[in-house]
Write a protein that holds these residues in place. Structure first.
Motif, PDB file in Angstrom:
ATOM      1  N   THR A 231       0.850  -1.185   0.000  1.00 58.63           N
ATOM      2  CA  THR A 231       0.000   0.000   0.000  1.00 58.63           C
ATOM      3  C   THR A 231       0.886   1.235   0.000  1.00 58.63           C
ATOM      4  O   THR A 231       1.820   1.337   0.802  1.00 58.63           O
ATOM      5  N   LEU A 232       0.611   2.167  -0.922  1.00 53.02           N
ATOM      6  CA  LEU A 232       1.428   3.367  -1.054  1.00 53.02           C
ATOM      7  C   LEU A 232       0.536   4.576  -1.213  1.00 53.02           C
ATOM      8  O   LEU A 232      -0.410   4.566  -2.011  1.00 53.02           O
ATOM      9  N   GLY A 233       0.834   5.628  -0.443  1.00 57.05           N
ATOM     10  CA  GLY A 233       0.169   6.910  -0.587  1.00 57.05           C
ATOM     11  C   GLY A 233       1.181   7.999  -0.866  1.00 57.05           C
ATOM     12  O   GLY A 233       2.255   8.020  -0.251  1.00 57.05           O
ATOM     13  N   MET A 234       0.868   8.891  -1.793  1.00 61.79           N
ATOM     14  CA  MET A 234       1.826   9.925  -2.205  1.00 61.79           C
ATOM     15  C   MET A 234       1.133  11.282  -2.277  1.00 61.79           C
ATOM     16  O   MET A 234      -0.023  11.378  -2.690  1.00 61.79           O
ATOM     17  N   LEU A 235       1.877  12.323  -1.913  1.00 67.81           N
ATOM     18  CA  LEU A 235       1.384  13.694  -2.005  1.00 67.81           C
ATOM     19  C   LEU A 235       2.557  14.586  -2.381  1.00 67.81           C
ATOM     20  O   LEU A 235       3.613  14.531  -1.737  1.00 67.81           O
ATOM     21  N   GLU A 236       2.387  15.381  -3.438  1.00 66.58           N
ATOM     22  CA  GLU A 236       3.482  16.244  -3.884  1.00 66.58           C
ATOM     23  C   GLU A 236       2.916  17.511  -4.494  1.00 66.58           C
ATOM     24  O   GLU A 236       1.891  17.496  -5.176  1.00 66.58           O
TER      25      GLU A 236
ATOM     26  N   LEU B 140       7.388  20.299  -2.401  1.00 68.75           N
ATOM     27  CA  LEU B 140       7.288  19.559  -1.146  1.00 68.75           C
ATOM     28  C   LEU B 140       6.629  18.212  -1.436  1.00 68.75           C
ATOM     29  O   LEU B 140       5.788  18.109  -2.340  1.00 68.75           O
ATOM     30  N   TYR B 141       6.994  17.190  -0.677  1.00 63.73           N
ATOM     31  CA  TYR B 141       6.435  15.872  -0.928  1.00 63.73           C
ATOM     32  C   TYR B 141       6.355  15.090   0.377  1.00 63.73           C
ATOM     33  O   TYR B 141       7.115  15.319   1.322  1.00 63.73           O
ATOM     34  N   ALA B 142       5.401  14.148   0.402  1.00 66.91           N
ATOM     35  CA  ALA B 142       5.239  13.254   1.552  1.00 66.91           C
ATOM     36  C   ALA B 142       4.697  11.924   1.032  1.00 66.91           C
ATOM     37  O   ALA B 142       3.857  11.895   0.124  1.00 66.91           O
TER      38      ALA B 142
END
Length: 381
Positions: free
Chosen positions: A3-8, A25-27
């Protein structure tokens, strides 16, 4: 299960006619979960990773146009990982847990210049710091020359890859043990390229390259006192690739497109022997039509790969040829339709097997994909 979640998010702004700045910015958050049913019980591995950070860079045009410019930037990343390994029903003190937090920082700069209308160059360097693993400095440079329909370029670069959290820190108390002395893989590459457009619609390119990868991370078996044999990752491998690559394509005014290319390569390991799974040659060629009968574009491609050695002495994977065919209908009542066949001949490729397929005896080859039929329906609105 993965499971992978990405925010950029990012932002670019021209601060002046000479200066352009970019920030992002990224998380990210990732979880891996594996459950194995063994003779002595159900064994579970859980891996969690969270990382976030930011980057800022800017380019300043020292001279007007693209005659001379300087790019500089910085990046920082914070990483937190945690792995748990245990048998179902285990007591809390029987769970093997490996928490690890570390951070990365990078600084880089690059100069790009065009001193003459037919000559350009770039040169740069990046310094990376890792609080848990290796710190590295990576330079690179390129020189470009071109006149009308002909050109050449020379490329040089150094790079590295630090081991992943799994390769560097993971242990489960059963099969794996961590390696506190593991370090980064490194690579150094040289490439010379010449290209030409000798006539309208025809493009050709010839390149010679040499890549040397050292300290490659590989899995091995080690004997631990009072424990027994365990699997461990270490910097053990070395590969060197030297070769020539040629490619060409031609498109005429009626819409016909033809292309082809091939590569001759010699890949050697640290002992000078041909690397397992490395073909001496690969080639491909294809043809695509304009609209036939005002209905469809027809395309075909042939791919070939040379024989390869395997990990089993005396066993080689034979050369393999794959033929693909596609029909594309761009307009059928507002829809577009793609119909195709991959590996039309239907012969399965013999793929050299990696070590993780072994059980008792080494497995030399695995069967590749068979004939595949596929269709795609699209609608544009």
């Amino acid at each position: 299960a993965d499971t992978l979640g990405m925010l950029e998010g990012g932002y670019t702004r021209e601060l002046s006619t000479r200066l352009t700045a970019t920030a992002r910015l990224y998380a990210n958050a990732y979880r891996y979960r594996d459950r194995l049913v063994l003779d002595d019980g159900t064994f579970t591995d859980i891996g969690d990773s969270r990382w976030g950070g930011g980057e800022a860079r800017g380019r300043y045009a020292v001279l007007d146009g693209d005659r001379l410019g300087v790019t500089a930037g910085a990046e920082v990343t914070f990483i937190s990982t945690n792995s748990q390994a245990f048998y179902y029903g285990a007591a809390p003190d029987e769970v093997v847990e490996v928490p690890k937090a570390f951070n990365l920082q990078g600084l880089y700069t690059e100069i790009d210049a065009k001193p003459l209308p037919w000559l350009a160059l770039t040169a740069g360097v990046r310094a990376d710091r890792n609080s848990a693993l290796d710190d590295r400095v990576s330079p690179r440079a390129a020189l470009f020359a071109s006149r009308d329909r002909y050109g050449a370029k020379l490329l040089y670069a150094e790079g590295f890859r630090n081991p992943s959290a799994y390769e560097g820190f993971f242990e489960d108390g059963v099969d794996f043990i961590a390696n506190p002395d593991i370090g980064a893989e490194t690579i150094r590459s040289y490439e010379a390229v010449v290209w030409a457009r000798p006539r309208p619609g025809l493009t050709t390119r010839l390149s010679a390259f040499r890549w040397t990868a050292d300290r490659l991370v590989e899995q091995d078996t080690v004997t631990v006192m009072n424990v027994g044999d365990r699997l461990q990752f270490d910097n053990r491998g070395r590969l060197q690739s030297t070769g020539l690559e040629l490619e060409a394509s031609y498109r005429d005014a009626d819409g016909w497109l033809a292309f082809g290319g091939g590569t001759l390569t010699q890949v050697e390991d640290g002992d000078g022997a041909t690397a397992v799974g490395a073909p001496g040659w690969v080639a491909s060629a294809g043809l695509s039509s304009p609209l036939v009968l005002r209905r469809a574009h027809l395309s075909t491609e042939v791919q070939a790969i040379g024989a390869r050695s395997t990990r089993v002495d005396g066993v080689r994977a034979d050369a393999f040829v794959a033929w693909n065919v596609v029909a594309y209908l761009p307009s059928i009542g507002g829809f577009d339709v793609t119909l195709g066949v991959r590996n039309l001949l239907g012969q399965r490729e013999a793929v050299p097997a990696p070590e993780d397929y072994d059980r008792d005896d080494p497995i030399a080859t695995l069967p590749g994909e068979g004939r595949e039929l596929y269709a795609r329906l699209g609608y544009r609105y």
